[in-house]
Structures are given as structure tokens and as C-alpha cells.
Design an enzyme around this catalytic site. Sequence first.
Site, PDB file in Angstrom:
ATOM      1  N   HIS B  57       0.849  -1.196   0.000  1.00  0.00           N
ATOM      2  CA  HIS B  57       0.000   0.000   0.000  1.00  0.00           C
ATOM      3  C   HIS B  57       0.884   1.245   0.000  1.00  0.00           C
ATOM      4  O   HIS B  57       1.203   1.792   1.054  1.00  0.00           O
ATOM      5  CB  HIS B  57      -0.896  -0.009   1.236  1.00  0.00           C
ATOM      6  CG  HIS B  57      -1.963  -1.054   1.211  1.00  0.00           C
ATOM      7  ND1 HIS B  57      -1.713  -2.388   1.471  1.00  0.00           N
ATOM      8  CD2 HIS B  57      -3.294  -0.976   0.958  1.00  0.00           C
ATOM      9  CE1 HIS B  57      -2.843  -3.078   1.378  1.00  0.00           C
ATOM     10  NE2 HIS B  57      -3.817  -2.260   1.068  1.00  0.00           N
ATOM     11  N   GLY B 147      -5.615  -4.356  11.281  1.00  0.00           N
ATOM     12  CA  GLY B 147      -5.831  -4.821   9.917  1.00  0.00           C
ATOM     13  C   GLY B 147      -7.310  -4.833   9.602  1.00  0.00           C
ATOM     14  O   GLY B 147      -7.760  -4.082   8.750  1.00  0.00           O
ATOM     15  N   PRO B 148      -8.080  -5.674  10.276  1.00  0.00           N
ATOM     16  CA  PRO B 148      -9.533  -5.615  10.084  1.00  0.00           C
ATOM     17  C   PRO B 148     -10.017  -4.223  10.509  1.00  0.00           C
ATOM     18  O   PRO B 148      -9.821  -3.816  11.661  1.00  0.00           O
ATOM     19  CB  PRO B 148     -10.040  -6.716  11.019  1.00  0.00           C
ATOM     20  CG  PRO B 148      -8.869  -7.644  11.191  1.00  0.00           C
ATOM     21  CD  PRO B 148      -7.673  -6.738  11.187  1.00  0.00           C
ATOM     22  N   LEU B 149     -10.612  -3.501   9.613  1.00  0.00           N
ATOM     23  CA  LEU B 149     -10.794  -2.063   9.815  1.00  0.00           C
ATOM     24  C   LEU B 149     -11.747  -1.729  10.961  1.00  0.00           C
ATOM     25  O   LEU B 149     -12.658  -2.475  11.276  1.00  0.00           O
ATOM     26  CB  LEU B 149     -11.251  -1.408   8.516  1.00  0.00           C
ATOM     27  CG  LEU B 149     -10.191  -1.412   7.408  1.00  0.00           C
ATOM     28  CD1 LEU B 149     -10.749  -0.838   6.113  1.00  0.00           C
ATOM     29  CD2 LEU B 149      -8.944  -0.646   7.827  1.00  0.00           C
ATOM     30  N   HIS B 294      -4.089   3.265  -3.647  1.00  0.00           N
ATOM     31  CA  HIS B 294      -4.325   2.744  -2.303  1.00  0.00           C
ATOM     32  C   HIS B 294      -3.585   1.434  -2.074  1.00  0.00           C
ATOM     33  O   HIS B 294      -2.809   1.325  -1.138  1.00  0.00           O
ATOM     34  CB  HIS B 294      -5.824   2.546  -2.083  1.00  0.00           C
ATOM     35  CG  HIS B 294      -6.172   1.829  -0.821  1.00  0.00           C
ATOM     36  ND1 HIS B 294      -6.471   2.481   0.347  1.00  0.00           N
ATOM     37  CD2 HIS B 294      -6.244   0.505  -0.545  1.00  0.00           C
ATOM     38  CE1 HIS B 294      -6.713   1.594   1.292  1.00  0.00           C
ATOM     39  NE2 HIS B 294      -6.588   0.385   0.777  1.00  0.00           N
ATOM     40  N   ARG B 390     -24.080 -18.524  35.386  1.00  0.00           N
ATOM     41  CA  ARG B 390     -23.724 -17.099  35.297  1.00  0.00           C
ATOM     42  C   ARG B 390     -23.648 -16.476  36.679  1.00  0.00           C
ATOM     43  O   ARG B 390     -22.824 -15.599  36.946  1.00  0.00           O
ATOM     44  CB  ARG B 390     -24.718 -16.343  34.411  1.00  0.00           C
ATOM     45  CG  ARG B 390     -26.129 -16.327  34.935  1.00  0.00           C
ATOM     46  CD  ARG B 390     -27.105 -15.683  33.932  1.00  0.00           C
ATOM     47  NE  ARG B 390     -28.478 -15.917  34.320  1.00  0.00           N
ATOM     48  CZ  ARG B 390     -29.382 -14.958  34.577  1.00  0.00           C
ATOM     49  NH1 ARG B 390     -29.056 -13.693  34.474  1.00  0.00           N
ATOM     50  NH2 ARG B 390     -30.610 -15.272  34.914  1.00  0.00           N
ATOM     51  N   GLU B 449     -21.293  -4.332  21.646  1.00  0.00           N
ATOM     52  CA  GLU B 449     -20.549  -5.546  21.988  1.00  0.00           C
ATOM     53  C   GLU B 449     -19.197  -5.614  21.285  1.00  0.00           C
ATOM     54  O   GLU B 449     -18.194  -6.035  21.877  1.00  0.00           O
ATOM     55  CB  GLU B 449     -21.376  -6.787  21.627  1.00  0.00           C
ATOM     56  CG  GLU B 449     -22.689  -6.918  22.396  1.00  0.00           C
ATOM     57  CD  GLU B 449     -23.835  -6.102  21.830  1.00  0.00           C
ATOM     58  OE1 GLU B 449     -23.646  -5.447  20.772  1.00  0.00           O
ATOM     59  OE2 GLU B 449     -24.922  -6.101  22.437  1.00  0.00           O
ATOM     60  N   HIS B 501     -26.659 -16.867  29.131  1.00  0.00           N
ATOM     61  CA  HIS B 501     -27.857 -17.192  28.358  1.00  0.00           C
ATOM     62  C   HIS B 501     -27.421 -17.958  27.109  1.00  0.00           C
ATOM     63  O   HIS B 501     -27.710 -17.573  25.985  1.00  0.00           O
ATOM     64  CB  HIS B 501     -28.631 -15.923  27.992  1.00  0.00           C
ATOM     65  CG  HIS B 501     -29.094 -15.112  29.177  1.00  0.00           C
ATOM     66  ND1 HIS B 501     -28.233 -14.540  30.075  1.00  0.00           N
ATOM     67  CD2 HIS B 501     -30.337 -14.788  29.609  1.00  0.00           C
ATOM     68  CE1 HIS B 501     -28.919 -13.892  31.010  1.00  0.00           C
ATOM     69  NE2 HIS B 501     -30.205 -14.039  30.758  1.00  0.00           N
ATOM     70  N   HIS B 513     -32.245 -14.883  19.821  1.00  0.00           N
ATOM     71  CA  HIS B 513     -31.330 -14.764  20.958  1.00  0.00           C
ATOM     72  C   HIS B 513     -30.726 -16.106  21.368  1.00  0.00           C
ATOM     73  O   HIS B 513     -30.001 -16.166  22.359  1.00  0.00           O
ATOM     74  CB  HIS B 513     -32.064 -14.146  22.158  1.00  0.00           C
ATOM     75  CG  HIS B 513     -32.301 -12.665  22.029  1.00  0.00           C
ATOM     76  ND1 HIS B 513     -32.862 -12.102  20.907  1.00  0.00           N
ATOM     77  CD2 HIS B 513     -32.043 -11.627  22.862  1.00  0.00           C
ATOM     78  CE1 HIS B 513     -32.942 -10.781  21.080  1.00  0.00           C
ATOM     79  NE2 HIS B 513     -32.451 -10.476  22.252  1.00  0.00           N
TER      80      HIS B 513
END
Lengths: 724, 724
Positions: B57, B147-149, B294, B390, B449, B501, B513
Amino acid sequence: MAPSIAAADVNAPEHGQGLKSKGKVTDKVAPPADEMLVLNTIRCLAADLCQQFKGGHPGTVMGAAAIGVALWRYQMRYNPRNSEWFGRDRFILSAGHACLLQYLMLHFSGYPAWTLDEIKNYHAPTMKGIAAGHPEIEYPGIEVTTGPLGQGIANAVGMALAGKNAAAIYNKEGYPIIDGKIWCFTGDGCLQEGVGQEAISMAGHWGLDNLILIYDNNSITVDGSIANCFTDDTSAKLKATGWEVIDVYDGSNDLAAILAALDKAKQTKGKPTFVNIRTIIGISSRKANTGPAHGQALGDDEVAYVKTQLGFNPDAKFVIPSEVRQYFAETVPRGQKYEDEWNDLFQRYTEAYPEEAKDLKRRINGKLLDGWEELMPSKDKLPQEPTPTRKSSGIMVQALAPRDKSIIAGSADLLESTFVSWKGMTEFQKPGSGLGDYSGRQIRYGIREFAMVAAGNGIAGYQKGMFLPIMSTFFMFWLYAAPAARMSALQKLRFIGIATHDAIGIGEDGPTHQPIALASFYRSLPDINFIRPADAEEVMGAWKVALTEEDRPSLFALSRQPVPLLAGSNRDGVAKGGYIVYGDESEIPDVTLLATGAEVARAITVAAGLSSKNNLKTRVVSMPSFKHFDAQPISYRRSTIPSSKSLVVAIEAWATASWPRYAHAGCHMHTFGHSAPQQILYEHFGFGEDNLVKIIGQFVDRQKGELPAVGEFQELLLGFPESH
Amino acid sequence: MAPSIAAADVNAPEHGQGLKSKGKVTDKVAPPADEMLVLNTIRCLAADLCQQFKGGHPGTVMGAAAIGVALWRYQMRYNPRNSEWFGRDRFILSAGHACLLQYLMLHFSGYPAWTLDEIKNYHAPTMKGIAAGHPEIEYPGIEVTTGPLGQGIANAVGMALAGKNAAAIYNKEGYPIIDGKIWCFTGDGCLQEGVGQEAISMAGHWGLDNLILIYDNNSITVDGSIANCFTDDTSAKLKATGWEVIDVYDGSNDLAAILAALDKAKQTKGKPTFVNIRTIIGISSRKANTGPAHGQALGDDEVAYVKTQLGFNPDAKFVIPSEVRQYFAETVPRGQKYEDEWNDLFQRYTEAYPEEAKDLKRRINGKLLDGWEELMPSKDKLPQEPTPTRKSSGIMVQALAPRDKSIIAGSADLLESTFVSWKGMTEFQKPGSGLGDYSGRQIRYGIREFAMVAAGNGIAGYQKGMFLPIMSTFFMFWLYAAPAARMSALQKLRFIGIATHDAIGIGEDGPTHQPIALASFYRSLPDINFIRPADAEEVMGAWKVALTEEDRPSLFALSRQPVPLLAGSNRDGVAKGGYIVYGDESEIPDVTLLATGAEVARAITVAAGLSSKNNLKTRVVSMPSFKHFDAQPISYRRSTIPSSKSLVVAIEAWATASWPRYAHAGCHMHTFGHSAPQQILYEHFGFGEDNLVKIIGQFVDRQKGELPAVGEFQELLLGFPESH
């Protein structure tokens, strides 16, 4: 009956965004008595329905009842007696936990399925009933299954895109056959989730003025006041993202203000509209403005208190005064009138524009244009030189997309790499931008993988089968999108997912971009086809499966690097999940190699090596789709993989857990990858062909004709070489 | 040498955000000649380094060279000869693909590891070298693997949180021992990604004024101009999110303006700062302002063109004029001076505050407070009545968190449900907010999250082992967070993840869920402990594993519903991955049942039923961690699961692919779940104890003493009952 609102309830929430925006909560507006009775009835019903089984989400229903009334009684265009009427507005409850509000509005509006008895099944100890804990697409009046927060906003953006695209293609002067609005109801949570923010940015860019996002701004989440964790000025953010923003300050009571805001939203041109409506969660209860009002039943005492405050009999449950029924009486005939008018318009459109009408009808009925099978090149017409499977896949995009307007194809900023573009395409862009227009079916989703696939669910859900969204990014970033792909499968919404650069073959980008474990997720996920084709011929087979199976998404894992066209490959083998790609079918081999994708050609070389160097009879089975293989008759499975007679070794450059089901041993990744060119990586991690011949030969020798039993799976590359 | 900039290069990008913000690109500022020579040297090096192996790059390095110079030459506090010096500023390259800029700056600044020869390994065909395709944490001067944006922004927010927390706890009047800045470099992509937006919202809420986010606003991505997909007014959005915003209009050349902006950013109080710096990607090349600049090498002709434009010899490669070396000459002695001064300050602090210094030294050395094992209740002190796992897990949070300041525990809006709160906790909140202060170690991450776990990587990476982040949400939403949890494992950064859960046991919330496939991902992911304890005793074992194993994250899947304390459970069995929890060890059973989590108690009841009704000798093996089990000696594995002598049946309410490795048959989920109370769901999906006794008994009868071979795994619940 003299309904009244407790004085405490009309105050603004003294925290969070209520305070950050201009204006104050208006003094109590006195709506007409019958409307207040309607709101109070809904509040008491919400309290009763959550209390009966001591579960559910009462507070939002109580606080946002006026929003529900504004939408179903006044603003939205739908026919309760035909929930699938094509010309309808579409409503998406992004805050899926507030489904009880939607259920009650569907009931009052006259959807026959939504009887009060059905709604009493909310949180009931039964498998039966349609009043699920979150809204589910299979039930009348529910456009999309929501629940995991944030995704509903992206679903709505996808639906708005779909509506704009169809309108641009089919509407004609004087024939506005597609002009429904997309209404989305969001809470605080969806706006905190990144996928919601991604979707908002997309909608602003596209200027989708058929989209109205209603923010039930109660400033309370499970854990209490959002002032604890969320102090964005959301209205200002939305303005900065290209949205029209309208404020309402007493959304729990001031129905007139809500109606005025929604009227204005419907008139907005060139921008989506965000209606920021302050409400009071759990209004009329002493738990108003608290976390417990969000997701817990109020308790018997508090339910009685609410009823008393609102002028209802505290001892009577599920009371619906006749005035309330009367208030909604017109929704059924009105809906029928809407549909009748539309049917008339569409009849005249059919006469004026028969070709367009025919094409649209085909799509409304969920059918792809016939003849797609003939568009698939036969094997001898496929590229005969080594070609990346991502590039071979592009052959089908180029063949299908220009011809069938059902196709909407795009990428999260990797159009060139994923081969989902086609010659002559028009981009879906805001008219006047100079970049394209709404008739375009090439989508630039931006670097927003999650919202891309969640929007795809909205596109696919706009009218089932009317659109076939094709979405693409590197396989690794299908982990970002995984929560949306899961929702596609759960809803049986079809997409074709293009997941390129699917393993260490991505090379120099390194371990951050090399998927190791992700296939395990997609292989275990119900109701999705996860397919890893070995060459251009199997790519055709993957497309055939995806185009044939209407009720599920398909995800293709495709190589960055070139792979040869295999002599034994067979597109029809893909639908069987696994088939013999190399070796004599009629004899039981000494060793059966299983492989997928780019590793199949490698396995064939290894099999040839084991034959010539070790004098072993070998077979290679290509296994593009485990799910399809598992669905074959046992006779086929056992004859293809003769694991009771032949040593079976799997070769795959992933760490998936699935192989011990079929194989006695495996050559797999046991660490994350590394940054280096792909040929070097395959060697480094033990997948060099000579090395595989050696270690598989050694394995065969060690076994001395014995087949390892269950529990004795051997990892032939474990610890080789040293981990990264 | 007379370096000059081509006239075309000093124009503003005529698109995207450059146009949306106030102000214009300044007329060309003529920096001192030596500085322009430095920038041009970097540009030519970038062109050469990408061209040598035709990959990488180059464009961002060329466009943002002045930002790199501003940071490493002027603004950041670090010691190149001790990259781990605790008192340093920390730099995070969220736009990880621009790593070559960082590598070059580390080289010029005097980091011994970063020789030019090392950097020449960028994209080289070799496994060796430290100049990976994205920056990797294990190499000097790299704080975090990106790396993973989008995730780098969240990493930076976590680091800023960590710095503020440590400062609030340890700094004393006159002893500012912790006052480093966190610098983050982002491109357009990270700002489109939802996780970046989540993190920005968090940082604004917390008012983290030690955080400076530098936006390399070149408005070009892989696919070209961001005007195609991204038209947010980013500066306005950041302002609306509580950030100070500073604009720079000619960031490719105007070093003085960048320096002034960064000076101002360092002085900002009470807010994080966003520095929006317009740059020209690929400046000095004819590919400037294009997508190809790029992520592709420029090509030989273009490299020569660039060098000619910049007054360099087009035939010479990797040229570094001596003036450039001279320009950076002071970074090494300056860095040593910074560290010496800090060491002196810390010495005086140690004398003045010996207790605090001792505690901080312990933490800098990455050690938890001794004695945590004694805090674990023995089995007889655990809740003897059925308790959700939990809740049992919360016992350890309550025991550890008040005592050891290493613990930073929080939730994505589910504090009450995930039991990560403790008595007497202080919330991490902006001072003056009335909600807590920066010494607080209870974090409200909001409904974010993904950013929660990505921020956790920043907390854990601030100084390895100094913090132990505990993060929590429902297991299903660990799918939202999965891309960050993967980065934790890849970097060997420890967290304890609380995933509650964890199955259909969540009940009424329904299929949206209920995780079905997610465990397959975490079980396949390298270098993470995925543990599903069966009862409170195994929960203690899970904590023991997580607290003992310093170099990896651990994720606990925990039940919503109560589970009994099992007579045979054993915390030390968790570290073995699987152990006999029921049945006589000394005899080979007829049937061995394998189970995890809430299904273990069920399996024990079923085993007892098979003994009494079918007169079978039974055993139950609890399998909380597959990875730990696979690491046991073969003798242990075979004696625990005698699959060559006994029918083995796995019982787990997930659709994981892992079980055929150990078992002959399984009782698993084959569809998505349903909305109903958990007891009803277990029955409905076939997990009722009577049904399991029946179908497993039938399976034993069918087999007539034969053990199914590999390839013959039997799904005992397949198709039972009808799918949802």
C-alpha cells in the site's frame, strides 16, 4: 370513565438526550378524550400481558403507545385483510423487544391472525402461538424478524433501497405503482450498535426519502439511564449524515405533534427522515423512567396502580372499551380501499405497459427470469487455464445481472476483487449525484460489511423472491457480517454471498486477513448453504444450487489464487455435497483424500504421488458442501467415502472441526496464519505436496491396514511446523 | 538537490469530505527545505518498497508522510531503544494497511529492530522478517495488531481508558507517573465501520482527553473516491459525539499546520480530540487521488516519474540522504532522556508512595495479586441449591475485583444479567459526571458488543498483564463481538469473557437470541479457551484456567437457568478439558454420555435412567473444554472416553460440528430455536430426559454391541420434532 395522566409522568426525562436537544417537553397537551382512552387501554393491556406470565417488555409499549396509534391508525398504508398486499408501506421494529406494541396495533388494526387470544400467548408456557418474544417474519404483518439490536435499521435501509430501485425501474408517468414508505422504529440500543450507525450513513448517502426512522427516545435501557453510557447528540449526528431531523418532545401523550412530524417526514424530498420522539418508558407507572420498566413485568401492585391512575378498574384484565374498537373501525375498510385503488392502477398500468407489468408480476411472484441455466457456460467453455474461483464466479454475475432485474449486486469496497461488477452496470446512487441513479443495481455498500448483509435482508425481504441480493467481501470479513447472515438463514431469506480470499491463500495481508475458524461457524449454521467450490466447474454448480434453492442464503468461499480446471470436476456434484473427483469409482481405494476449494487440486497431485511413490490405490473426493452431502442417501455417502474399507484423510487449510465426521486423519491449520506469499504459506504450514505425500504415506504405513476408530482422529500437521 | 512538489499535487481532493468542511486547502506552504526532503525521501521509499515485490500500500505512506514525521519526530514521547518503556505514548495504526509508514518512522526514529533491510522484507517472498503486511504486536514499536478495519479505534479507546484508570489510581500530586497520550491513526475505512463509530461514541461519553484520533482524510479507498459511498460530515459527527475537532487542510505538505493541530490536541481538556487532516493519497504520482494508489504498487514507470518529480535519481533505489538521517538524529537521545526522567520520577514516587509503587510494579510486570486461589470457595462453600452458572461466576468477580486493581469488568448493557458487578464498585465515568470517576473499574460499554471487546484488547494491550478485562453479554452477542475476540486470540491478549444465556435456555426471547452454531466458531478458533462449565464447581475450574493461563483469552458459556451442584463435579477436571463426572471409573460402561454445561445434569439423569430402565452400565463425561481435553495424554483421553469399547453419545443443545471426533452418536440442535420457556424448549427439541433415555436406549439396542465406525455418526434427534 375519566382517564388521566399522573402529573409526574408528563415531565421530561431528566437525563440523556432529552436534555441535549433544543426545546422542552411541552406542557401536557390534552388530546381528544377518545384518543387518550386508546393510549391508556394500550398501556393497561401491556401491563396485563406482561404480568400474566411475569415476563416481557411492558415499558416501551406504554411509553410509545401514541407512536403506534399514529402509525397504524393514521399514517401507514396497509390492508389488514391482506398483509402481503404488494403496494403496502412496510414497518420494521428494529427494537424487536417492543414487539408487544406491534402485536397490539396489528390486533386493533384488524389483522385476523392477531386476535387478543393470540396475543395472550406472549411469554406463555407453550410452543404455540404467533406472539413470539421478538417479532418473526412468518407471521402476518411482520416484515422482518428483529431482535439482535441495530440490524432492523439496516433492514429498513435495504427495504428503502429496494423500493427506490423498483420504483425507478417500473414506475411510469401517471403510474406511481411503487411508492410505499418504509417505517422503522428504533430505540436507544439500535443507535448505539455499530450496524445501526453504518446503515444510517448508507441511507444518508443514498438520500432515501422513502425511509422514516422513528426514534423512541426514552433514554432508558436494561441497565438504566442511557446517560450512563451514551451521550451522543443523536439528532446532530443524523443531520451530519445527510438526514432530515424532526423533533417531538412529548411523544408519550402528544399524538398531534407526532402526526405533524410524520406528515412532514412523508413530504421530505431527497433525504431520509429521522423523527426524534421523546417518550417516557413505563409511563403511568411508578417505575417510569427506570431500567426495570424496560424488560420486566411491573408486578401485580404496580399493574393495579397503573390502572387506577388511568381510570381503569384495577381488578379487570385485558379491558378494551368499545370506544377503542370504534376508534380503529375504519382501518379495515380503508385498507381494502387502498388495495382496490392500487389494483385498479396496476390494471391500467398492465394495459399501458404490458412488458414492464409482466416482468414486475414475475418478480412479485418471486421468480427469477427463466433460462438462467442456459446462461451457464458448459465446462468446455469455461476458462481452461488456472483461474481464481472468485473470477470464475464473476462469469455468472456478468451473465445474470444485465438480464434479470432481480439481481442487486454489490460489495463492501472490494468490487474489483470480488468480481460482482458487470459491463454496462449502473450504480445505485442518488439521482443528480452524477454517479448513477436509483435504477442502478450495482451497490457500493462502503466499508460496512455488517450493514451490507443486514441491508441485504431488507432487500430480500421487501417482497420475497423479488430481489436476489449478491453481496461480497473477503471471507474474513464475513465474520463482521456473520450476525446478519445468521438472520438471513433464520428467516430463510435468499442471498448469494461471495466470500473471496478464503484462506491463507490471501497471502501477504497476513494473519489478520486469513480465516482459520470461520468456516466452522457457517458449516454449523442451519439453513444456509456454505459452499467451497474447487474450480470453475464447481463454481457453476455452486451458482446452480444457489439459484435453485429459493428458501435459503448461499455463501461461496472462493480463492484469491488461480486453481486449475480439474479433469474430474462436475457441477452436478456440488448439489450432492461431495463426489469422486479423482480415482476409479469401481474399486475400493487404499486411501481416500477429502478436500475442498483450492486444496482439491493439491489433493489430486498428492493422490497421484501416493499412487506412484507408495503404490497405493487412491481416490479424491471433493466436498464443496457438507450439508448437501449429509442429505444424500447413506448408500451414496458410503460408496463415495468408503471409510469402513479405506483410510480417509482430509486436506483443508482451515481449522474446522467438521472433518472427524468423515475422516480418520486430517491435514489442517492449527494456528493463525502468517504474512507471506501464498505458495510459501502452503509450504510453511505443511501443505506442500511433497510433504503431504510423505506424511500421508507415513500414516498409511503406521496403520498397517487398521482403520482408526471413533476417538482416534489423527491430526497429521499438528505442531508442524512450529506455530506462528 | 532541489526537491519540489508537482503543482497538481497541492490541490485539494475535489470530492468527499474535503469539500464538506469549512475552509480550503491552504496555498502551498513551503516548509523548510530539509523537511520537504524528508517527506520526499519517505515518498520515494514507499514507492520503491512496494515496487520491489509489486505489492503493498504505497499511496497512504506517500500522502501521510508528514503526519508520520509530525508524530515521531516531534510529538510522541517514546524511547526507540526501549520500546516497552512503560511511560511512553502509545501509537495505534487503525488503518493497518498503511503499516509501511509506521515501519519507516520506526526506522528513522532509531528502533534497532527496524533496519532498512528488515523493511525490505515488506511483501517479500519469505516467512522471515518483521515487516508484515499489517502491523503485528510482537514486533518492537507496534502496540497492537491491526488490519480488520475499525477495530484500531476501539483498541485506542481501550488504551486511553486504561491510561486514565491507572493515572487516577496511581498518580499523586507532583508525581504524574502515568500521563502518556494515545495516538490513533485512522483512514476512511475505519470511520465507515460500525465498530469505529461505537468506539467514538464511547470515548466521547467518557471524555478521554488523553486520546487523539488522527484522520488521514484522503477520501480514497480500494474502490476509489469515498464520494461513491460515504458522504458523512465526519467532523460534525464527531463534534456531536463529544469530541474536540481540529481541521488541517493540506496535510500532505503543511507540517507546521499538523504540528499546531497536534499541539492543540495535546492541550485539550475533558474531551478526546479528532484531527481531521486532508491528505492526497499517492501524492507526487500521476495516480494521486485514485483507488489504485491505495493498494497496488505504482509500476516501474510511475516510480521513476515520482522520483523525477521530487528531484531524486530515478535509477537509484532506497535512497536516504544524510540530511534525513540528521533530521532524526535527536530521537534516540531524546527518548533516552524521556525515560531517564521518568525513571527518576518513579524512583521518587517509590520513596514517597511505597505501597502504590509496589502495586503498580507488580502490575507492570504483568502479575495478578497473589492469593487469588484462596479466594475461590471450596465446593462445600458454593451454593448447594440449583444456581445459574452465570450467577456462580459472579462469585469470583465479587471476590477478585474489589481486591485486585488489575480487574476492569463491564458489560454491554447487561450488568445485572451477567453478574460482573460487585459490591462497592465505582463506575469508570467522566469526573464531574456524578456517575463515577476514572478510578472506577466497572465499565458500562453501552450496547456496543464489538467495540467492548475491541476496547478490551486495548486495555489488555496497554501493558501486557497489567489489566485483566472482564467483558460480558449474552452468548449470542459474542457473535457481534467475534471479530474482536479473534484479534484477542491472535495477539495472545488475555480477557475473561462472560457469555451468558448460552443456549435455548434463554427461553422466551426466542430464536434470535438462542445461539446454535456459535460454539463451533469459538471451538475452532486457535489460542482461546472456550469453556462451558456444568455447575458452580466447574465455574471455579473455568476461572482457575483463565487466571492461570496468561497468554490467551478465555470465554465462558454460562447458563441463564439454574443447574444443580453435581456430586461428581470437580474444578480440576476443567483444566483436563473432560473428566468422568458420573459412573464407576474402574469399569467399562456400556454407554458413555458426553455433555457440557447445563446439559451435564440432564445427562446424569439420563444415565441413571438408562441404568435402571435398560440395565446398562453408564458413565457421564463432562467436557467443558475441548482444547484442554485434546491436549491430554492419549491414555487419559482413551480411559475417560472409551470409544473403542463403549457406545459414546454426546448430548448438547447446540449444532456444533465437533462431536463426531469423540462420539458415535449425538443429540443436538438441527434447527434454529423457538420462543418459549426453557423447560418447554428442551422437551420440544427432544432433550426431555425421558425422550433421551428412550432414543439412546433404542440406539444401544439397534447397535447390538457394534460400535459405529468413522463416517457412521448418528444424529439421534435429527428431524425430531419437526423443524421450527
